[in-house]
Every structure is written in C-alpha cells, then in structure tokens.
Enzyme design. Structure first.
Site, PDB file in Angstrom:
ATOM      1  N   GLU A 150      13.043   7.465   4.493  1.00 19.62           N
ATOM      2  CA  GLU A 150      12.037   6.922   3.573  1.00 19.62           C
ATOM      3  C   GLU A 150      11.165   5.874   4.250  1.00 19.62           C
ATOM      4  OE1 GLU A 150      15.220   7.367   2.833  1.00 19.62           O
ATOM      5  OE2 GLU A 150      15.377   8.478   0.945  1.00 19.62           O
ATOM      6  N   PHE A 195      25.313   5.127 -10.863  1.00 26.09           N
ATOM      7  CA  PHE A 195      25.247   5.712  -9.530  1.00 26.09           C
ATOM      8  C   PHE A 195      23.817   5.630  -8.995  1.00 26.09           C
ATOM      9  CE2 PHE A 195      24.668   9.488  -6.757  1.00 26.09           C
ATOM     10  CZ  PHE A 195      25.448   9.034  -5.704  1.00 26.09           C
ATOM     11  N   GLN A 196      23.684   5.088  -7.795  1.00 31.89           N
ATOM     12  CA  GLN A 196      22.396   4.916  -7.112  1.00 31.89           C
ATOM     13  C   GLN A 196      21.398   4.095  -7.924  1.00 31.89           C
ATOM     14  OE1 GLN A 196      21.178   8.830  -5.592  1.00 31.89           O
ATOM     15  NE2 GLN A 196      22.301   8.333  -3.727  1.00 31.89           N
ATOM     16  N   LYS A 198      14.457   8.402 -14.853  1.00 30.69           N
ATOM     17  CA  LYS A 198      14.538   9.864 -14.854  1.00 30.69           C
ATOM     18  C   LYS A 198      14.354  10.463 -16.251  1.00 30.69           C
ATOM     19  CE  LYS A 198      17.167  13.758 -13.104  1.00 30.69           C
ATOM     20  NZ  LYS A 198      18.334  14.224 -12.346  1.00 30.69           N
ATOM     21  N   MET A 241       9.684  -7.622  24.944  1.00 34.13           N
ATOM     22  CA  MET A 241       9.101  -8.872  24.459  1.00 34.13           C
ATOM     23  C   MET A 241      10.162  -9.963  24.335  1.00 34.13           C
ATOM     24  SD  MET A 241       6.435 -10.461  23.811  1.00 34.13           S
ATOM     25  CE  MET A 241       4.941  -9.642  23.261  1.00 34.13           C
TER      26      MET A 241
END
Ligand SMILES: Cc1ncc(C[n+]2csc(CCOP(=O)(O)OP(=O)(O)O)c2C)c(N)n1
Ligand SMILES: [Mg+2]
Length: 589
Positions: A57, A119-120, A169, A485
C-alpha cells in the site's frame, strides 16, 4: 430515466462513479476484506478508470503522489482497513509535507462493530488527523457523492494536500435505486481557500516599491510556484527585472537551470553562490516557500540584512519561521501575473554591482567533482543521464540520501513538474513507486528513478507492478553498498565510526569501517537477479567507460529496466552547511 429502468447500485459503486465524474483515470488500490465491494465496483468501470495493483500500500500511496506531482491532478490510492490503511500513513504524511493533492480511500469495518477492536479495525481517521489536510469517515449512505466532491475540492484548492476517506463496509454494500446526484452542494464551513480578488494593485505596487529601492534583490522560490503552475510567469518576471533566482529542492524546475540567472539550489546542499547571495541580499522575494530549516540553517542568522516579501497561499506560513516585512496571502501565479502587468522600467533596480559579485561567486565556487579514474561517481552518472535525456520527454524521481542531493545538484532541470523528490518528509522508498505513478500519467515519456541501494530496497516489491502492469519505468541504481548520507554524517560528526550503515553482511570488515574501501568485490544483494526474478531486465556496470553505453541501452529498452551502477561510498555531498549552522560554516572541500 423512469423508475422501472433504474438499476440497483451500492455505495461502493456510487463512490467509484463519483470519482469518475471528478475525472479520475487511474487508482492504485490493494484489496482486502473491508474494501472488496470497492474493488468489485472498480472492475465494472475499468473502461474509464484503470486500477493498478501495487505490491504494497505504501507503493500505492507514492504512485498516487507521482501521478499527482506530474499532472497537478488528484492522485488516488485505496487500501483495506487495519494494516492496509496503516500502510498508507507514511505516504499521506509525505503528501502533507510536500503539499501533494492525493485522496486515499480506506475500507473500514462495518459501523456496527466500530470501536470493538473488530478484525482489522484501526481508527485510521484518528491516526491520520494531523497528517492529512482533511479526513472523513463516511457515516451516512447519502453523503457519499458530497464527500467525494469535497475531497477533490479540498485536495486541490488553496495549498494542496492529502485527503482521507474512510468508508465502512456496510455503507459500501447498502443499495439504492438509480444514481444519486453527483454534484450536491458542498458543506465546508470555514474553508475559504480562494479569496475573491485576493491580489490588489496596491499590494503589487508595494512589492514593486521594495524592488525599486533594493540593490541586492533575489528571488527565493519553492514548491508553491510549481503547484500553482506559475513557472512561466516567474521566468518572465525574473527576466524582466533581471533578478537572480535561487530554488528550494521542491522548487527545482520553476526557473530553467541552464539560464545564467539561475543560482540553482539553495540550502544545506545548495550551491555556495545561492547561499552567499541569500546571505548578502537586501531584498528577498520569497514565493511559495516556507523557510524550511534545510534552507535557512540557523534561523536568527538567515538573511539578516534583507527585507523579506513573502507570498504564500497558506496564511499559516506567513511569519511562521521568519518575519515578513511585506506579506501577501494569495495564489503566487496571480501575484506574478500582476507583477508582470504592472512593472515598469523605473521599478527595475540597478543591480550591476550585485551581478558582478554573483558572477564572481559563481566562477569561484562552481558545482563539480573530482574524477576518480574508472570508477563511476554518482555525480558523473547523473550528469551523463542529463546529457542523454535533456532533449527528450523526461521525468526523474529519487529516493532519499546522497543520490537524491546529487540528482538535485547535477541534473539541471529546465522545466517544472519533471523532478519528484520526497522533500519535506525525506522518505526512503519514494523513488520507485513515484516513478510508477508518473509513468501511468505519461505512458510515452521516459521516466527514470535514480535510486540509492538502501532506498530502493524499501519498496523493491514494486518491480512486480512494473512487470505485471507493463509500466516501463527505468531505474538507475547508484549502489554504494551503504546508507551513504548517514555515512557522510558519521564521517563528519562521529569520527567515521560506522553504526549500522553498511548494507552487506555484518561479518564483512566494511560493516565496522575496516574494509579496503574498494568496490571491486561482490556486492550485496544481487540486484540484477532480484530484478530478473520480478521479470525486469537488468544489468550491472562497474567501470566508467562502460557507463554511457549501458545507460543508452537502458533508455532505449522498451520495458522496465534496472541499471545498477556500482559507485564508491567515500564521496561526500558538497557543499554542506551543517544543520543549525550558518552560511559562514559552509563546507566546500
Ligand atoms: C524511511 C526512512 N528511514 C530512514 C531515513 C534516514 N536516512 C536518510 S538518507 C539515508 C541513507 C539512504 O541510503 P541510500 O538509499 O543507499 O542512498 P545514498 O545516501 O547511499 O545515496 C537514511 C538511512 C529516511 N530518510 N527515511
Ligand atoms: Mg547507498
């Protein structure tokens, strides 16, 4: 349409349709349980809206940024709830810092279980509150079209920035008969990004009065000029008044690097002459900039002798870091248009002495590097890339580190929206996915990600996206086997003690700084094999004499390609003004 002809559509389909009505043509979306209805809906409209499956993502968020930075239009990314949503966080924070208009859509657990550690479930709106320009959780089915319309409006108006839409959802699945109104009234009390007639002739005359009185004027321009598509007006104004132009990392390309009036990049790794000029200036015209610490160093010492005119679209930037003698909250393109319309010969100051001083600095302290035999120095590689691509339709992205600063110093951008760098947040891993987004917006162009070995690994999985989605991005990997760096800072400020900055196995002497320093041995990991494993063509080069042809081969290749150039790690990015220091502390050698 009559009632009988109307089809049942659900919330997910409404949202997708609303995006399309706003002009959406590409979305970088990774599915999961809480966003599946959205993905189903996307398949029904794949004729107009291309869905690209990134492999992480974060890659999707940076690809959306690449698309947005290159086009000036909204970039779109989507993720499921929980881990999908939190994987977007860095990309959102990055977009906020660099004022990039993206919209992130996240699936959320059904409203009935929100707050139960379902969940999630993550409270992604709360997580992202401070790193988005605006954020929504859709709580009513009928709000979907209004929220999408507002999200586009907020993302693109005033100072652009990221907007989050969290979408439970159950509302994705709720249905109605026929399409809703996709152009409902917005409800954004207190958000007035566009002030009617924000630019008054009196204010413009005040700026011109400052200019007329000055003897050592300079333009200090940043990302705001690019975001406002004001590069042309800026160039006109700079040439009309014969002003020197110094640019921030975000502002590169706003004024052509190849023009003698360009002082190129300003700040920590900017040119000596731009930093000297800002220090000596008596008037700074600061356009679309925010006096970032990487530009100013020690604030109290920055531009002590100058009067400051500050133009920015965001009122919260005015006087934030530095007091402005003349401040104007306005669209910088409108201001430049007005300046170009009103400026007269009397307003142009006599800068002969100023220019002879600047020319002296320019010839005394040019940007450059010392050649190193048959080794490929990053500075050389970038100059060669410039030589081979400057006449083509070309875009360049970078990771974060030395390679990023060398690209900023040595590519020499003549046009805006050609150079894309995670500048404010400085996020390693930006380069590859951002290039992907640029290439989706401009399929025929040459898009090169100039990357570091550390940065590249952070989103290496996007090689799969390049192959599977047929996105012909080129990668010039400057492999110095180190977090270069950080190594540079170790060398400068920690007596060269290596502290987890070697990217090979820990039992290698180089891991504690006791190697031979030679780059002749095996490098780790085997990037060529990795790329080939993803189906991406690849080649490694180690000798300078092989580099031009290898680069030409990559640029001519029709598909995605990785060219790994093995570079020494001992080089430092110079000049350098150490953090919190002043132009008097500038390190040149
Ligand atoms: C996500 C992230 N983690 C850590 C850092 C700190 N950091 C800045 S530059 C750098 C080294 C980058 O190494 P590489 O990509 O190989 O580039 P190089 O400097 O060697 O050219 C690190 C670790 C960062 N900017 N971003
Ligand atoms: Mg490196």
């Amino acid at each position: 349409m009559t009632q009988t002809e109307q089809k049942t559509i659900n919330g997910a389909e409404i949202l997708v349709e609303a995006l399309i009505r706003q002009g959406a043509e590409a979305i970088f979306a990774y599915p999961g349980g809480a966003s599946m209805p959205l993905h189903q809906a996307l398949t029904f409209r794949s004729d107009v809206l291309r869905t690209i499956l990134p492999r992480h993502e974060q890659g999707g968020a940076f690809a959306a940024q690449g698309y947005a930075r290159a086009t000036g239009k909204v970039g779109l990314c989507m993720a499921t709830s929980g881990p999908g949503a939190t994987n977007l966080v860095t990309g959102l924070a990055d977009a906020k810092m660099d004022s990039v208009p993206i919209i992130a859509i996240t699936g959320q657990v059904p409203q009935a279980v929100i707050g139960t550690d379902a969940f999630q479930e993550t409270p992604i709106v709360e997580v992202c509150r401070a790193i988005t320009k605006h954020h929504y959780m859709i709580t009513r089915f009928e709000d979907i079209p209004r929220i999408v319309k507002e999200a586009y409006y907020v993302a693109t108006t005033g100072r652009p920035g990221p907007v989050l839409i969290d979408f439970p959802k159950n509302l994705q699945l709720q249905t109605r008969l026929g399409h809703p109104d996709y152009d409902p009234p917005m409800n954004l009390p207190g958000y007035r990004p566009i002030r009617a007639r924000s630019v008054h002739a009196d204010q413009i005359r005040e700026i011109l009065r400052e200019l007329r009185r000055s003897r050592r004027p300079i333009l200090y321009v940043g990302g705001g000029v690019i975001h406002a598509d004001a590069a042309e007006e800026l160039t006109r104004f700079a040439l009309r008044a014969d002003l020197p132009v110094a640019m921030t990392v975000m502002g590169l390309g706003a004024f052509p690097a190849s023009h003698p009036n360009s002082l190129h990049m300003l700040g920590m790794h900017g040119t000596v002459y731009s930093n000297y000029a800002i220090d000596a200036a008596d008037l700074i015209l600061a356009l679309g900039v925010r006096f970032d610490d990487r530009v100013t160093g020690k604030l109290s010492e920055f531009a002590r002798h100058a009067r400051i005119v500050h133009v920015d679209v965001d009122p919260s930037e005015i006087h934030k870091n530095k007091f402005a003698h003349v401040a104007l909250v306005a669209n910088v393109r409108e201001v430049l248009q007005a300046l170009n319309a009103l400026i007269t010969d009397e307003d142009v100051p006599d800068t002969a002495a100023w220019w002879s001083q600047i020319r002296e600095w320019k010839s005394q302290f040019p940007l450059g590097w010392k050649d190193a035999g048959d080794q490929i120095l990053p500075q050389y590689a970038i100059s060669e890339l410039h030589r081979q691509t400057r006449d083509s339709d070309f875009f360049l992205t970078v990771g974060v580190g030395q390679h990023q600063m060398w690209a900023a110093q040595f590519y020499g951008f003549d046009k805006p929206r050609r150079w894309f760098s995670s500048s404010g947040l400085g996020t390693m891993g930006f380069g590859l996915p951002a290039a992907m987004g640029v290439q989706v917006a401009f399929p025929q162009a040459t898009v090169v990600d100039v990357d570091g070995d550390g940065s590249f690994l952070m989103n290496v999985q996007e090689l799969a996206t390049l192959h599977c989605e047929k996105i012909p991005v080129k990668i010039l990997l400057l492999n110095n086997q180190h977090l270069g760096m950080v190594v540079q800072w170790e060398d400068r400020f920690h007596e060269g003690n290596r502290a987890h900055t070697y990217l090979g196995p820990i039992d290698h002497p180089e891991a504690v700084g006791e190697g031979t320093g030679e780059m002749r041995e095996e490098t780790y990991p085997n990037f060529v094999q990795i790329a080939q494993g993803f189906g991406v063509a690849a080649r490694q080069v180690r000798r300078k004499q092989d580099f031009p042809d290898a680069l030409a081969e990559m640029l001519a290749y029709p598909g995605p390609y990785l060219l790994e150039a093995v570079c020494p790690y001992q080089e430092h990015v110079l000049p350098m003004i150490p953090g919190g220091k002043t132009v008097r502390d500038i390190i040149v050698e």
